[in-house]
Write an enzyme that holds these catalytic residues in place. Structure first.
Site, short mmCIF file in Angstrom:
data_model
loop_
_atom_site.label_atom_id
_atom_site.label_comp_id
_atom_site.label_asym_id
_atom_site.label_seq_id
_atom_site.Cartn_x
_atom_site.Cartn_y
_atom_site.Cartn_z
N ASP A 117 32.97 61.12 46.81
CA ASP A 117 32.43 62.02 47.82
C ASP A 117 32.82 63.47 47.58
O ASP A 117 33.92 63.76 47.14
CB ASP A 117 32.96 61.63 49.21
CG ASP A 117 32.33 60.35 49.72
OD1 ASP A 117 31.17 60.11 49.37
OD2 ASP A 117 33.00 59.62 50.46
N LYS A 148 35.54 47.86 51.72
CA LYS A 148 35.37 48.62 50.48
C LYS A 148 36.71 49.13 49.95
O LYS A 148 37.03 48.97 48.77
CB LYS A 148 34.43 49.79 50.73
CG LYS A 148 34.40 50.85 49.62
CD LYS A 148 33.50 52.01 50.02
CE LYS A 148 33.48 53.09 48.95
NZ LYS A 148 34.64 53.99 49.03
N ARG A 151 35.55 57.35 42.40
CA ARG A 151 36.88 57.75 42.84
C ARG A 151 37.91 56.65 42.66
O ARG A 151 39.05 56.88 42.25
CB ARG A 151 36.81 58.17 44.32
CG ARG A 151 38.15 58.58 44.92
CD ARG A 151 38.59 59.92 44.42
NE ARG A 151 39.93 60.25 44.84
CZ ARG A 151 40.59 61.33 44.44
NH1 ARG A 151 40.02 62.18 43.63
NH2 ARG A 151 41.81 61.58 44.85
#
Length: 437
Positions: free
Chosen positions: A121, A22, A97
């Site tokens: 997050d 990721k 993000r």
């Protein structure tokens, strides 16, 4: 949002292959903006955060062609720069993000880049200073609209190479600065650069496109600017965080699992850190074999017999994304360990859910927790809980798979953000997990 229902206490068995990384994919996808030529990327994970970024690139005018599972070709030959100043972009960019890393490519190629305050997050403050200070060092002008948290950098006359010492070895900050510097005039040196394998992958990809980056793999990068970049084909590494998650899952559930094609040479201290908490793992070619820990696992002490401390650190130190996994696995180890999460002040706040399940954990402060292992003498008990972030989510899932009874995990979108079809892949090795929409 969906929920997972998990029946715990079942031993798993079989092989599992990690998805593409990721954190590498977020960087690599942003880099396609640096060239008008075609860029083919393979092993892209099918997860929420990556799919959001792919959609954002499409809305910016990037042509996207799917070649097969995990393989896409991108061509940014007709980018709509004005889209950066629309309300739609503010909403899209603010939900992810990784969107911060489109700023460097836009600034380098088009002379300006904008971004709303990125989401992601809720694990504590995540500063952007390193990114923008780097752009300013390259000659960009910075502006910030405090009212709607909108950041911007502009360099209508282009960027100029500079020497810089980063105040933190930020991975995304280093990536952003490198992507801006590859098209700057002259030479840029970046000291205290991040040197994670995924950053190395970005540099290797850029070099294959015609960039001139040396020092790859060290904390001192030298970038000689070029006038333009061409296309390339690139393959993303397996996800080291997912690999660490499967190691922890195998030990906690006393399961015999083989993790396939892990790219051992890019795992750093991850295997040795899990060995410190007593987990047995074997290298078999490029696979990791974890035998069933029928007799449990014992945490090692420091050389003088004092309690083991596991802390995160910039690469080649232990990645902060796996501290949550180590913490939950330690709850059933023999012995005690101090977990020190240095980077984020809210990442350990999920331990109350583990305590509710019967774990013995003392949260010392926002950054430190002492785990006193049960040595499997007392099984965790099932409960209902919510996933606060990606890594806490997978840790709670591991706890639920080892617990007695049926657990429910809510807010599973957080897990889906970072783990591809996790319920299907776990069922394939024997887990009893059901997704309920």
């Amino acid at each position: 949002m969906g929920i997972f229902k998990i029946e715990g206490g079942i031993r798993l068995k079989g092989e599992i292959t990690p998805q593409g990384a990721k954190n590498e994919a977020l960087q690599i996808l942003c880099a396609v903006l640096l060239t008008p030529e075609k860029v083919t990327i393979n092993n892209i994970p099918d997860i929420i955060d990556i799919n959001k970024l792919t959609t954002l690139l499409g809305n910016l005018g990037v042509k996207i062609q799917k070649n097969g599972p995990g393989s896409y070709t991108f061509q940014a030959d007709d980018v709509n720069v004005d889209y950066l100043e629309t309300e739609a972009f503010k909403k899209e960019g603010g939900s992810l993000r990784g969107s911060i890393m489109i700023v460097g490519p836009f600034l380098a190629r088009f002379g300006k880049g904008y971004i709303p305050k990125p989401g992601g997050d809720k694990i504590g403050r995540r500063r952007l200073d390193t990114h923008f200070e780097g752009f300013i060092n390259l000659g960009a002008k910075f502006r910030y609209n405090r009212e709607d948290h909108f950041y911007g950098v502009e360099a209508p006359d282009g960027l100029t190479g500079a020497n810089m010492l980063l105040d933190e070895a930020s991975v995304t900050g280093t990536a952003n600065i490198v992507m801006a510097a590859v098209l700057a005039k002259g030479i840029t040196t970046v000291y205290n650069a991040a040197c994670e394998p995924y950053l190395q992958q970005l540099c290797k990809m850029l070099n294959s496109m015609g960039a001139k980056i040396t020092g790859v793999g060290s904390n001192l990068l030298t970038i000689e600017g070029v006038e333009s970049l061409g296309g390339c084909e690139h393959r993303i590494l397996p996800d080291m965080i997912e690999i660490g998650s499967w190691i922890g899952l195998a030990a906690m559930t006393k399961s015999e699992i083989t993790i396939k094609n892990v790219s051992w040479d890019n795992l750093g201290v991850i295997p040795s850190t899990f060995r410190k908490i007593g987990i047995t793992l074997e290298r078999r070619g490029d696979d990791i074999y974890i035998p069933s820990h029928k007799n449990g696992y014992e945490i090692k002490t420091d050389i003088d017999g004092s309690i083991l401390t596991i802390a995160d650190a910039p690469w080649p130190g232990f990645t902060p994304d796996l501290l949550s996994i180590v913490l939950v696995v330690a709850t059933q180890a023999k012995g005690d360990v101090l977990i020190h999460q240095k980077m984020f002040e809210s990442r350990l706040f999920f331990v109350d859910k583990l305590i509710d399940m019967g774990a013995k954990i003392m949260l010392c402060d926002p950054h430190r927790a002492v785990v006193m292992g049960h040595n499997f003498e007392s099984q965790l008990k099932a409960t209902t809980m919510s996933s606060p972030d990606i890594r806490a989510g997978i840790s709670l899932l591991i706890a639920a798979l080892s617990a007695k009874g049926t657990s429910t995990i809510q807010n599973i979108e957080q897990i889906d953000r970072g783990y591809e079809r996790i319920d299907e892949r776990l069922r394939a090795i024997g887990a009893n997990i059901v997704r309920v929409e």
